[in-house]
Design an enzyme around this catalytic site. Sequence first.
Site, short mmCIF file in Angstrom:
data_model
loop_
_atom_site.label_atom_id
_atom_site.label_comp_id
_atom_site.label_asym_id
_atom_site.label_seq_id
_atom_site.Cartn_x
_atom_site.Cartn_y
_atom_site.Cartn_z
N LYS A 204 0.34 4.36 -0.47
CA LYS A 204 -0.24 5.48 0.15
C LYS A 204 0.14 6.65 -0.74
CE LYS A 204 0.06 3.41 4.76
NZ LYS A 204 0.25 3.43 6.05
N HIS B 136 -9.34 1.85 4.41
CA HIS B 136 -8.10 1.75 5.19
C HIS B 136 -8.38 2.99 6.18
CE1 HIS B 136 -3.94 2.94 6.21
NE2 HIS B 136 -3.86 1.71 5.44
N ASN C 203 0.98 -1.24 0.23
CA ASN C 203 0.00 -0.01 0.06
C ASN C 203 1.00 1.15 -0.04
OD1 ASN C 203 -1.82 2.21 0.48
ND2 ASN C 203 -2.21 1.54 2.54
P1 PGA Z 1 2.66 0.15 7.40
O1 PGA Z 1 1.23 0.27 6.73
O2 PGA Z 1 3.15 -1.35 6.93
O3 PGA Z 1 3.53 1.44 7.11
O4 PGA Z 1 2.47 0.20 8.99
C1 PGA Z 1 0.29 -0.26 6.75
C2 PGA Z 1 -0.89 0.08 5.97
O5 PGA Z 1 -1.33 1.04 6.43
O6 PGA Z 1 -1.50 -0.61 5.08
#
Ligand code: PGA
Length: 256
Positions: free
Chosen positions: A15, A98, A13
Amino acid sequence: MKKDLRKAIIAGNWKMNKTPNETKELIAQMKPLVQTNGCEVLLCVPFVDLCPALKTAEGSNIKIGAENCHFEKSGAFTGEISADMLKEMGVEYVIIGHSERRQYFGETDETVNKRATAAINAGLKAIICVGETLTQREQGITSELISMQTKIALLGLSEEQLKNVVIAYEPVWAIGTGKTATAEEAEEVCAHIRNVVKGLYGEKAANALTIQYGGSMNAKNAAELLSKEDIDGGLIGGASLKAEDFSVIVKAAANG
Ligand code: PGA
């Protein structure tokens, strides 16, 4: 083992990271590192990166997903993207609900249900995220909350439609914090989710459902988390932005 009944999926992901050019570079770097038949490999990327991502991933085992979609088919929703638009591009998956969308963009359990339904009706697969905050965990309401989020997200979906659903358990307190749930804590909630789904759709459907863990999963802790009976994959933020780290997680899933 029941784990053999379901697909292991390692999903990145991204983001709000990576420009279109950076996307091409990172996927080109990842392609040779994540080749496997042992699990599905997916990268969920920002809308503007979908096109270069699809092009660069062509011919490889990397699938491409989006990070959100709107629940209406079309219309006056400035700035939004519909499930049909994603499907037509060749996108296969979309992340729905999410915790960052819930926290910053007014996503509710009801809109999660509407978006998941729209995505599946358009022929996409939905990765539906559920998870508790630290306060909720401390209040001892994790299982009630997860039951509620799961049940509302799946409202109205048939057993056939459930085949296009993945559920990602992401404790909010573990996302981007470096604080991972222990493998036992993660397994407990993932098993609970499977039990909730069993109550709704029966044992066969529940055993076939892919449930991911997400929240600071990384190259070091992935193997232990993925060894658990009810953890079938990961939704990975930070570590999916580094080709090496991501490939270690993919290998852990492929070997587990
Ligand atoms: P992270 O994010 O691995 O950076 O904790 C996971 C997510 O939000 O899907």
